[in-house]
Design an enzyme around this catalytic site. Structure first.
Site, PDB file in Angstrom:
ATOM      1  N   HIS A  41       0.279  87.445  11.375  1.00  0.00           N
ATOM      2  CA  HIS A  41      -0.987  87.746  10.713  1.00  0.00           C
ATOM      3  C   HIS A  41      -1.034  87.183   9.276  1.00  0.00           C
ATOM      4  CE1 HIS A  41      -1.766  90.569  14.002  1.00  0.00           C
ATOM      5  NE2 HIS A  41      -0.671  91.221  13.722  1.00  0.00           N
TER       6      HIS A  41
ATOM      7  N   ASN B 185       1.277  99.256   5.170  1.00  0.00           N
ATOM      8  CA  ASN B 185       2.267  99.353   6.252  1.00  0.00           C
ATOM      9  C   ASN B 185       3.238 100.498   6.007  1.00  0.00           C
ATOM     10  OD1 ASN B 185       1.525  97.189   7.957  1.00  0.00           O
ATOM     11  ND2 ASN B 185       2.388  95.733   6.503  1.00  0.00           N
TER      12      ASN B 185
HETATM   13  O1  RIB Z   1      -3.392  94.086  11.342  1.00  0.00           O
HETATM   14  C1  RIB Z   1      -2.378  93.294  10.797  1.00  0.00           C
HETATM   15  C2  RIB Z   1      -2.230  93.554   9.328  1.00  0.00           C
HETATM   16  O2  RIB Z   1      -1.872  94.907   9.110  1.00  0.00           O
HETATM   17  C3  RIB Z   1      -1.099  92.730   8.682  1.00  0.00           C
HETATM   18  O3  RIB Z   1      -1.436  92.449   7.356  1.00  0.00           O
HETATM   19  C4  RIB Z   1       0.074  93.640   8.750  1.00  0.00           C
HETATM   20  O4  RIB Z   1       1.029  93.372   7.723  1.00  0.00           O
HETATM   21  C5  RIB Z   1      -0.583  94.964   8.500  1.00  0.00           C
HETATM   22  O5  RIB Z   1      -0.745  95.094   7.092  1.00  0.00           O
HETATM   23 CA    CA Z   2       0.118  93.106   5.577  1.00  0.00          CA
END
Ligand code: RIB
Ligand code: CA
Length: 314
Positions: free
Chosen positions: A234, A38
């Site tokens: 998520h 991220n």
């Molecule tokens: O697509 C969602 C994922 O990507 C999650 O883990 C979010 O934190 C990003 O890492």
């Molecule tokens: Ca993540």
């Protein structure tokens, strides 16, 4: 209820931060490893340390890979902001990493009573597998947030964690070892936003305020979340599928990771053809030991996430 031992490999990240709280509240969090995803590694690591500091979680943080196996590093600043955790007011950092060798930590802590929960790109896991090809079988199991059956978020067909390091994901899935895939089809069923933030602010603790600020920022940060009025949880879903499996339903399907497609790189190719005769079997590096999560008791999952934010870590 026994609290399963968990090792969280993550890239905080707003939803990773909430996943950390769930892991500490409902599991026995034996350690955290961080990865570039991220945000760059220095940010995901700092964020993991800050969240553990704010929530008073007594856990080691080991930083890992600052770049994918082969791909150029990519980040999700449009979702998580340049810090990787924009929104909450974060205090000065008072904690430090236990080591900068997440791979060594993964190899050392693999055990038949520890469940591995990756919630970011799978770079650390793939590098550990290259040193110990039996690694995944030495854990109690692996439940990862990543992939999808129908459509992506990073591209029309690829989910971010897989797309950010497709080679790593391909190596993890190609082990053929049993694993549970918490993909977008599942996580989009569990959404939180401003109305939950209002509930959390009534608790008036540092952790609850942090999660409320996280939700307000995260629910406004992507077109999909804005349209739905709430952001998909998520990474917390990956943790809660381990601690509360009764709230999730999965189906075993063959899965492979595309690494070469011009339009499909990073796609989890899920063979949903049923019934599938032997001649129909998907050839190539399909892993047919993947439990693909397909339904969640969303209201109950959301209640658990809120409880993790307002009830002190045991
Ligand atoms: O697509 C969602 C994922 O990507 C999650 O883990 C979010 O934190 C990003 O890492
Ligand atoms: Ca993540």
């Amino acid at each position: 209820m026994t609290r399963p031992k968990l090792l969280l490999d993550c890239d905080p990240g707003h939803d990773d931060a909430i996943a950390m709280l769930c892991a500490a509240r409902y599991g026995d969090l034996v350690g955290i490893t961080t990865v570039s995803g991220n945000a760059p590694l220095d940010r995901t690591t700092t964020n993991a340390l800050l969240v553990s500091q704010i929530a008073e979680i007594d856990v080691e943080v080991h930083s890992g890979s600052e770049r994918p196996l082969m791909a150029d590093p990519v980040h999700a600043h449009h979702v998580h902001g340049p810090s990787g955790l924009d929104g909450p007011e974060l205090p000065p950092l008072q904690r430090a990493v236990a080591s900068r060798d997440a791979v060594e930590f993964l190899l050392d802590r693999a055990a038949d009573d520890v469940w591995l929960v990756p919630t970011g790109p799978l770079t650390n896991i793939a590098l550990a597998l290259r040193r110990d090809p039996a690694l995944l079988t030495r854990f109690a199991g692996i439940t990862l947030m990543g992939g999808s059956v129908t459509g992506g978020n990073a591209t029309p067909v690829a989910e971010f964690n897989i797309w950010a390091d497709p080679e790593a994901a391909a190596e993890v899935f190609a082990t053929g070892n049993p694993l549970t895939m918490i993909g977008l089809d599942l996580t989009h069923q569990v959404r939180m936003g401003h109305q939950e933030a209002v509930r959390l602010r009534e608790a008036d603790t540092a952790t609850a305020r942090m999660v409320a600020d996280i939700l307000d920022f995260y629910a406004a940060s992507t077109p999909g979340a804005r349209a739905a009025g709430a952001a998909a949880m998520h990474d917390p879903c990956a943790v809660l599928q381990v601690t509360h499996p009764e709230l999730f339903e999965s189906i075993r399907l063959p899965v492979a990771v595309e690494t070469r497609g011009r339009y499909t790189r990073g796609m989890t190719v899920v063979d949903s053809r049923v019934p599938r005769s032997s001649s129909d079997r998907a050839d190539g590096p399909f892993n047919d030991q993947v439990q693909v999560a397909r339904h969640a008791e969303a209201a109950r999952v959301i209640d658990l996430i809120i409880e993790a934010a307002v009830v002190p870590i045991p």
